[in-house]
Structure formats: C-alpha cells, structure tokens
Design a protein around this motif. Structure first.
Motif: not given
Length: 411
Positions: A147-162
């Motif tokens: 659980k959560g090994e890829d992303i965790k709740s609240g994580d920044l997953v993609v930055k702006d200007s991507t």
C-alpha cells in the motif's frame, strides 16, 4: 522602417524576453491531456496501490511455511479460499494454510507473501478438502505490492509546467484526478507572402516558385506544441496590412515568411511598422539575418525570410524558444560533445547556426550552406552554434552539438 545595423543575437533575445506572453489556462478532461502543459501542481487523493496487493497469480501464504521447500522437499498447504481481481477474502490465513489469489487482488489477513503458481502442484484429498504441494520458498514481502509504495495520499505527483506524457496521465489518474488545469494551446497564424509562389505542381511557368515554406514552417510550429493556420498574401502593401490586422484579432502569435529583406520593395516590415511597432529588423545571425519582430494590436509578429533554410534557422534561433515560453516551458535542447571532423569557418560578430551532421564521435559541417539550399537541412541532423565572439572551429576541437530532434516539443 528599415534598420541598417544588425543587432547582436543576445540583444534580439532580450527584446523577445521583454515582450514574452504566457497563455491563459483552461480545465480539460484528463483523457485529452496528452502533450498539454500543466499549469498547477497535482497532489494525490489516494495511496497507490490503495492496499497491499498481489503482484502475481499464485497463492497468498505465510512465508515461513515455505522455508525449506524444494523439488526434493515438497511441502503441503491447505487451500481455504480464493480471491479474484476486484474481490477480497474475509478469511484469516493461519500456519499451514493458503489462499488462491489473482494479480492485483488484496493480500488477505495473516499472509505476508505470494507464491507463484508455477511453483505449486494442486491436489485433492477428498470431495472438498483441497491442498497444494509447493516446491519453492518465498521470503516475507515477496510478490507483494505494498500500500502506497508508488504514491501516498497527499504526495506531489506531477509538478506544474510539465508536458504530459502517457506516464503522467497514468499517475494523475492513480491520484484520483480526472480534470486538470493546463495552459491553452497557442493559436498561430502563418502568413506566406510572395507573388511568385504557387502550390506544388509538376509544371512551373516562368518566374514561379513552389511554396515550400507553408509545409516547412507550419510543421515546425506544430513541433512546438502549437496550432497553426496558413494563409497566403501577395506582395501588396494593403493586402499584407489587412491580413496582419485580421489575424491579430483571432491569433496569439503571427509568423510571416518573405518580405523582410533589408532593401526597398519588401512590404511585410513596412506593413507591420504602419499598424504597430517593429522592435528589431536585422540580426547578426546566419542563416537568416533579415529577421524581424514586432507587435500588432498586442499580438507578437515574427517576420522570417522567404528562403526556406534561412526561415528554418531563424525559427530555431528565435521563434521556437518564444513558443515554448508561451506555454511556460523552458526551451533546453540537449547539447552533446563531438569532435570537429574538419575546420569550420565562421566570422566574428555573427552567431552562426551551422548545419551539420554528427555521428557518435564526430561532427562535420554540411557543405551546401546557402539560405535557399533546402537539401542541406536533409543532409544535416544537428546545429553547431558558433558564438559571435568566436572565429570558427579548428579541426579536432570539441564542440557542443544540438540535435534537431532534441528541439521538438515531444523530444
């Protein structure tokens, strides 16, 4: 208005920076976001995966029950349930037990590993009691995606200007988001000027030239992530002026080709000057010194040469960066080191975009360097950019090479 003095490349770039525009934003469906540019940071609403799940088809087990198992030391476990993808089990695994499990299904309580089906043999003791024989062992956590090994709740997953690629689309979806804010796609009007230009044909009359710029420059605009509409105009002052004014009402950027030479009789620069401002005309740049930039009714206008190769060089030197920045993307083409195969000539006081061919070790200039020799761009795959303060390149000198492919939006 004609300027007789060429300005340095650095000054031209400074003028463009001071007049840079950034597109407004819009909300779009994630499914339509491929190669769009995020205008906000994306944070996850979920853990991904949302639970400990099986990474393989097989059997959820207590790893210590498998220790010592081998083809010569078969062990047996009772099967107490099965779990398909999208299902779960309420049963708790105890020592000596296993649950058949599909890839992606939740790990049942009590289990800490998954034994791949290939390492088992299923047998029946009677009418209802089923068991497996195992001939391999697993360690705790093996074949389990936690659980959560890829992303965790609240994580920044993609930055702006991507710039959004398939992988960004996937992780944004995994974060629980279906609509995103992106920069609007620039709408560009390409105005091709010239009385002599005609569409491709097998038969040419005297003084006619096939209009290749409509294909060359429009595709380069698209390679910067923009939309383009193309129109032609004769070398008639009022026609060019009207086309510029009409385009300025509906487009974010205007690009013209032809009518920019620093000489009497070319109408584009005069037309821009009559209804707006010409901020520069003539840059110490090769190929393509007769390049201009101005503003018409708050719409930026790039005035490129009518010669295809000169227009391509001007576009790569000045326009491409501007179009990227309109979508808040920094234009950073990849530079690689290569050794010059021969001496390369260049004059002081001029930035030279030298059409070149580079392999894995060396680079050499393409010999046909005239502004109208389109074949030279076919034979080249890169630029060597020689600064205005540098006088040529010596044989075997190590230089920076910018590959054409690295300059594109989806590089």
């Amino acid at each position: 208005m004609f300027l007789s003095e060429l300005i340095p490349m650095e000054d031209a770039l400074d003028i463009l920076d001071k007049n840079q525009i950034i597109m407004e934003t819009e909300i779009i469906d994630l499914k339509n976001s491929y190669l769009r540019v995020l205008s906000e940071e994306v944070y996850s609403f979920h853990d991904s995966p949302p639970f400990d799940k099986s990474a393989m088809d097989g059997y959820a087990v207590i790893a210590s029950d498998t220790f010592g198992a081998s083809p010569n030391a078969i062990k047996k476990l009772s099967i107490i349930d099965q779990i398909g993808a999208g299902d779960f089990s309420n049963k708790i695994i105890n020592s000596g037990e296993a649950i058949r499990i599909a890839t992606g299904a939740p790990i049942p309580e009590g289990a800490d590993a998954v034994l791949m089906e290939e390492y088992t043999i299923t047998n029946c003791k009677g009418s209802s009691d089923e068991f497996i024989e195992i001939h391999s062992q697993v360690t705790p956590g093996e074949n389990v995606s936690f659980k959560g090994e890829d992303i965790k709740s609240g994580d920044l997953v993609v930055k702006d200007s991507t710039i959004i690629r398939p992988q960004e689309m996937g992780i944004i979806a995994s974060a629980g988001i279906s609509n995103i804010e992106v920069y609007k796609i620039p709408k560009v009007k390409l105005i091709i000027t010239g009385n002599e230009l005609i569409n491709p044909t097998k038969k040419l009359e005297k003084a006619q030239i096939i209009n290749s710029n409509q294909y060359v420059i429009s595709s380069m605009i698209e390679s910067c992530g923009a939309h383009v509409d193309v129109v032609s105009a004769k070398d008639i002052f009022e026609e060019v002026k009207k086309t510029l004014l009409d385009s300025s009402k509906y487009y974010d950027l205007i690009i013209t080709t032809g009518g920019t030479a620093i000489s009497k009789g070319d109408v584009v620069v005069d037309a821009v000057d009559s209804i707006g401002d010409v901020l520069f005309h003539g840059v110490a740049l090769r190929p393509g010194k007769p390049v201009g930039f101005g503003i018409v009714a708050d719409t930026p206008v790039f005035m490129l040469s009518g010669y295809p190769v000169a227009a391509m060089g001007q576009f790569d030197a000045l326009v491409r960066n501007f179009l990227f920045k309109m979508q808040n993307i920094e234009f950073n083409p990849r530079k690689e080191k290569r050794r010059a195969d021969v001496k390369i000539y260049s004059n002081l006081g001029r930035t030279d975009f030298i059409r070149s061919y580079a392999d894995d070790e060396k680079v050499k200039a393409v010999l046909s360097r005239g502004s109208g020799i389109l074949r030279s761009m076919i034979e080249a795959n890169a630029y060597i950019i020689v600064d205005e303060n540098q006088e040529g390149i010596s044989k075997d000198e190590v230089v920076d090479v910018v590959f054409f492919e690295s300059m594109n939006w989806n590089k």
